[in-house]
Design a protein around this motif. Structure first.
Motif, PDB file in Angstrom:
ATOM      1  N   ALA A   1      -9.911   9.803  24.162  1.00 50.32           N
ATOM      2  CA  ALA A   1      -8.990  10.341  24.939  1.00 50.32           C
ATOM      3  C   ALA A   1      -9.605  10.857  26.047  1.00 50.32           C
ATOM      4  N   PRO A   2      -8.760  10.626  27.294  1.00 54.41           N
ATOM      5  CA  PRO A   2      -9.333  11.063  28.636  1.00 54.41           C
ATOM      6  C   PRO A   2      -9.221  12.619  28.648  1.00 54.41           C
ATOM      7  N   CYS A   3      -8.244  13.463  27.740  1.00 54.39           N
ATOM      8  CA  CYS A   3      -8.454  14.849  28.111  1.00 54.39           C
ATOM      9  C   CYS A   3      -9.427  15.522  27.519  1.00 54.39           C
ATOM     10  N   GLU A   4     -10.226  14.913  26.551  1.00 49.25           N
ATOM     11  CA  GLU A   4     -11.134  15.593  25.728  1.00 49.25           C
ATOM     12  C   GLU A   4     -12.282  15.983  26.676  1.00 49.25           C
ATOM     13  N   ILE A   5     -12.758  15.051  27.694  1.00 47.08           N
ATOM     14  CA  ILE A   5     -13.796  15.335  28.203  1.00 47.08           C
ATOM     15  C   ILE A   5     -13.747  16.419  29.113  1.00 47.08           C
ATOM     16  N   ALA A   6     -12.197  16.838  29.430  1.00 46.04           N
ATOM     17  CA  ALA A   6     -11.806  17.525  30.588  1.00 46.04           C
ATOM     18  C   ALA A   6     -12.315  19.238  30.465  1.00 46.04           C
TER      19      ALA A   6
ATOM     20  N   ALA B   1      -4.151  18.302  30.471  1.00 45.81           N
ATOM     21  CA  ALA B   1      -2.928  17.581  30.701  1.00 45.81           C
ATOM     22  C   ALA B   1      -2.722  16.626  31.967  1.00 45.81           C
TER      23      ALA B   1
ATOM     24  N   TYR C   1      -5.334  14.925  32.899  1.00 49.96           N
ATOM     25  CA  TYR C   1      -6.205  13.927  32.660  1.00 49.96           C
ATOM     26  C   TYR C   1      -5.293  13.017  31.538  1.00 49.96           C
ATOM     27  N   CYS C   2      -4.482  13.619  30.874  1.00 48.43           N
ATOM     28  CA  CYS C   2      -3.563  12.882  30.076  1.00 48.43           C
ATOM     29  C   CYS C   2      -2.592  11.940  30.433  1.00 48.43           C
TER      30      CYS C   2
END
Lengths: 444, 255, 167
Positions: free
Chosen positions: B97-102, B130, B132-133
């Motif tokens: 998920a791209p959001c998780e590293i953020a 949001a 990055y998602c």
């Protein structure tokens, strides 16, 4: 003793010290206006936003980031040339740095503080901001160091610490001068602030070394800070932000706008503090050349960024590009190109570079352009991401506009306080550039 | 010190991509677009189950509605031959998920069930996740919402009500997963069985277009449907490896 | 009982001359005071060494190692996998390492500066306010009976005035 036209040591003191103690009506007017704007333009809307929620700003779904982050990049960018330029010029032993670097570094410090404010304004739950501080909570949970925002926290704290130390250590001998020329309570305060500086050979030697070390440490730091800010954006997969060119793009833009900021500040210091003998055409000329160079690099990188977007052939990238170049915010984009790419080309002429008033207007125009750039980076990419269903539009709300204006007042207020606390020109380093008083020199 | 020792002795574990060698469960979903009628029963069910606030017309027009699952509509063609296609969009629970590293405070992470979780208490509202998602399925509480009496009586007691400044999104009805796990434990079973859990949207779907289950179990309906020739994942080129597989709609023209 | 004698000079070359003569006469406790950093002091009073650079190096190393460990250990003490990345990934943690290297490097340099320059010192020490303005000074600490000699040397080198100060 002194050369014709060259000020004596005494005259340097006499030029700088009164600027700290004389309060003109102009100063009071400026201070009261900026404090008023700061309170009603910045803190009041911020308080309102804390009270009702971030919904007070104009952000919505898809455009989750708005003017606040645009402002954040802008202020971080503005902070970039003070310390960076000062450190680079110190390492390369450019003497012309010496009369301008104190105010340039102050600019760094204060724009960093303003930028830090923006991080907080941006947050949804400000009351938990301490969770980003690298200490564990009761459960032993630390912040997530894999997050680009955490890089930011680390980088900005480091930068704030390092540049505060940098400006303070550079001012210690000058605080001693202030101490020696003050009486009463003021003398006591400055005696503490200068750590009991006496200017012995040992102290000068250590300060020289320490200062060089600070400069060496600060240069890579400053470059890293804006790269890291760019990675907040580039590490997302948002079309129009996910570019490898972003780090150099941001760093170059940061130095560009920061240098323009220095020119602006220099103009006002020269005019209202009567530093005509110390801030001369040479400074404007040199900074003008630097601005020209940076503008060319900036234009090149900007073209490259647009080109890679188009060349990728990805429909998402092309849509983002189309929205940026021809969408609602297109006029702002072309304004930015005019102010930052074309206008600085007039700096090829030395006549313009040494014309103080023209330089002032050019530097302000550049910063308007750079502000626009930062706004566009945020405002035109978020609403055009991937799924067309979520395409949206971003328009700043009144709260955001007020806070934007208010933040300039925050910066101005801090700067106005600074000029009365710090000698706004480095006395001892200006003295260094003058001829050393020697008996040999006196005889001739 | 023991921690430092741990760091070096288990170095290969800490360097393993994704950390988990295998998930206990790998909750996934298959959405058959051929069956989906776009009735939005799933949207209503989700709203009721997860205490989603009703934001009102004004906030809705500002794009600030909170709908963990939504039906995206796309029109193609000109009027007489206009064609409508739609797709239910919810959190894809991407494995990468791209959001998780953020998140700077680890308010969103990947748990061992393969779920992309959101911890409301920990969220400080940077909204980076949001941004990055790529699916736009994260929703922000721009304001604190209230429920007029007697509506507060129908709030689901198993789900928290979120305050202003918090990010939220589809959880695959994690409260139901927890409950089912507890029941399984009470019954002395080690693993959940097919059909123990159904998220609200799947339960409400009148045409059974939404199927939920464990992708780790090769016999489950989800695992079998996911390998259908019509299957695809949304925005595959971004390499997020979503947990939701969509089955393409069969058009008359294409048959 | 020791004496502290300050000589005030208008010219920098006179000051260096005086410092050289004092040194030659066997006085060790010599301090030069000036409004700007003087060049050529080392030629007269001998080379200076400072522990400052060790402080900077030490701080930077501690910062680098500590920063990486902080990131890595905090990641494994509470395991929260994200985005299919390793728990201890190199690129992000190297950025953290870099920042802490600079941070502690700077702070250690600051401490090293205070340590090696004997600052902060808020007590009264031999000093005249003119030294931050446009005068150069030399301070010698010596025995009471050598005071006359020191004063003479200072005046011979062209001192404007010579003062005895307490402490």
């Amino acid at each position: 003793m002194s050369e014709r036209g060259q000020p004596s040591y005494q005259e340097v003191n006499d030029a700088v010290l009164p600027t700290m103690t004389t309060f003109t009506w102009r100063y009071w007017t400026a201070l009261s206006i900026s404090v008023t704007v700061m309170i009603f333009g910045f803190f009041a809307p911020w308080w309102y936003q804390l009270f009702v929620g971030v919904g007070a700003a104009g952000m919505s779904r898809a455009a989750y980031w708005g003017t606040y982050l645009g402002n954040f990049i802008f202020w971080i960018g503005l902070s970039h040339s003070g310390t960076l330029l000062s450190a680079v010029l110190h390492i390369t032993q450019s003497d012309w740095r010496k009369s301008i670097y104190r105010s340039a570094e102050a600019m760094t410090l204060f724009s960093l503080i303003t930028a830090a404010f923006y991080v907080m304004v941006h947050l949804g739950r400000l009351w938990f901001v301490h969770w980003t501080v690298p200490i564990p909570n009761v459960m032993g949970l630390w912040p997530n160091f894999r997050s680009p925002l955490m890089f930011d926290v680390m980088a900005i704290t480091t930068y704030l610490t390092a540049s505060s130390i940098f400006i303070y250590m550079g001012s210690v001998p000058d605080f001693a001068t202030v101490r020696d020329n003050a009486t009463g309570l003021r003398r006591k305060i400055y005696a503490i602030m200068c750590f009991g500086w006496r200017g012995t050979d040992r102290e000068w030697h250590r300060l020289g070394w320490a200062y060089t070390f600070f400069a060496v440490l600060v240069i890579p730091l400053a470059v890293s800070v804006h790269s890291i800010v760019s990675w907040d954006f580039a590490l997302s997969i948002v079309p129009g932000l996910h570019h490898t060119i972003f780090a150099p793009y941001f760093v170059c833009g940061a130095i560009f706008s920061g240098t323009a900021g220095i020119v602006t500040v220099m103009y006002f210091l020269r005019k209202y503090f009567h530093f005509e003998r110390y801030i001369t055409e040479k400074h404007f000329n040199n900074l003008g050349k630097l601005l020209l160079l940076l503008s060319l690099i900036w234009s090149y990188i900007n073209m490259l960024e647009l080109f890679t977007g188009w060349f990728s052939g990805s429909s998402f990238e092309i849509e983002a590009l189309r929205f940026k170049l021809f969408g609602f915010y297109a006029p702002l984009f072309w304004e930015m190109i005019a102010f930052c790419a074309f206008l600085p080309l007039v700096l090829f002429s030395e006549k313009i570079r040494t014309n103080f008033r023209l330089m002032l207007w050019i530097s302000i125009a550049i910063n308007i352009g750079m502000f626009t750039e930062r706004f566009l980076i945020v405002a035109t990419t978020q609403p055009r991401k991937f799924l067309p269903d979520a395409f949206s539009f971003y328009m700043p709300s009144l709260v955001e506009i007020a806070i934007t204006i208010g933040s300039f007042a925050v910066f101005t207020t801090l700067f106005l306080v600074f000029v009365k606390v710090f000698p706004s020109m480095s006395m001892y380093e200006v003295k260094e550039t003058l001829n050393l008083p020697t008996r040999k020199g006196a005889r001739t | 010190m023991s921690l430092i020792k741990d760091l070096f002795t288990n170095w290969s574990v800490w360097r393993r991509p994704g950390y988990f060698e295998s998930f206990d469960y790998s909750w996934g979903m298959v959405i058959d677009l051929d069956r989906c009628t776009g009735c939005e029963a799933c949207v209503v069910a989700c709203t009721a189950e997860n205490n989603l606030p009703i934001v009102g017309e004004k906030r809705f027009s500002e794009n600030r509605e909170i709908k963990w699952i939504r039906i995206e509509r796309y029109w193609s063609g000109e009027y007489p031959n206009a064609k409508l296609s739609f797709i239910p969009m919810l959190c894809q629970h991407c494995d990468q998920a791209p959001c998780e590293i953020a998140c700077p405070v680890s308010a969103t992470y990947h748990n061992q069930d393969g779920l992309n979780t959101q911890i409301y208490n920990r969220c400080i509202g940077t909204r980076t996740c949001a941004v990055y998602c790529p699916y736009e399925v994260r929703f922000f509480n721009w304001f604190s919402y209230t429920w007029d009496a007697p509506l507060e009586q129908q709030l689901n007691p198993d789900v928290t009500v979120r305050e202003k400044g918090v990010m939220e999104k589809c959880t695959f009805c994690i409260q139901r997963i927890r409950e089912a796990k507890d029941h399984a434990k009470d019954d002395g079973r080690r693993r959940l069985r097919e059909g123990d859990i159904q998220p609200a949207c799947a339960q409400a779907c009148p045409t059974k277009a939404i199927v939920f289950g464990d992708r780790n179990d090769p016999d489950s309906q989800v695992a079998q449907m996911a390998s259908d020739a019509r299957g695809y994942t949304v925005l595959k080129e971004l390499n997020t490896s979503p947990s939701i597989v969509y089955l393409r709609r069969v058009d008359q023209e294409h048959v | 009982m020791s004496a502290n004698i300050i000589g005030v000079y208008q010219y920098a070359d006179d000051l260096l001359d005086a410092a050289g003569r004092l040194k030659a006469s066997g006085f060790d406790e010599i301090e030069l005071m000036s409004p700007i950093p003087l060049h050529g002091v080392e030629k007269v009073l001998g080379p200076k060494k400072s522990v400052l650079r060790r402080f900077a190096l030490f701080g930077a190393i501690v910062g680098g190692v500590g920063g990486f460990l902080m990131a890595a250990l905090s990641a494994i003490v509470f395991i929260l996998p994200t985005s299919g990345r390793p728990i201890v990934p190199w690129p992000p943690f190297l950025i953290i390492t870099f920042e802490t290297t600079i941070l502690l490097g700077t702070l250690a340099t600051l401490i090293g500066f205070f340590f090696s320059a004997n600052l902060p010192a808020w007590k009264d020490r031999p000093y005249l306010p003119a030294f931050s303005d446009n005068r150069f000074g030399v301070h010698v600490g010596c025995d009471e009976d050598a005071a006359e000699k020191v004063e003479k040397i200072m005046l011979d080198a062209g001192a404007e005035k010579v003062e005895r100060v307490k402490t």
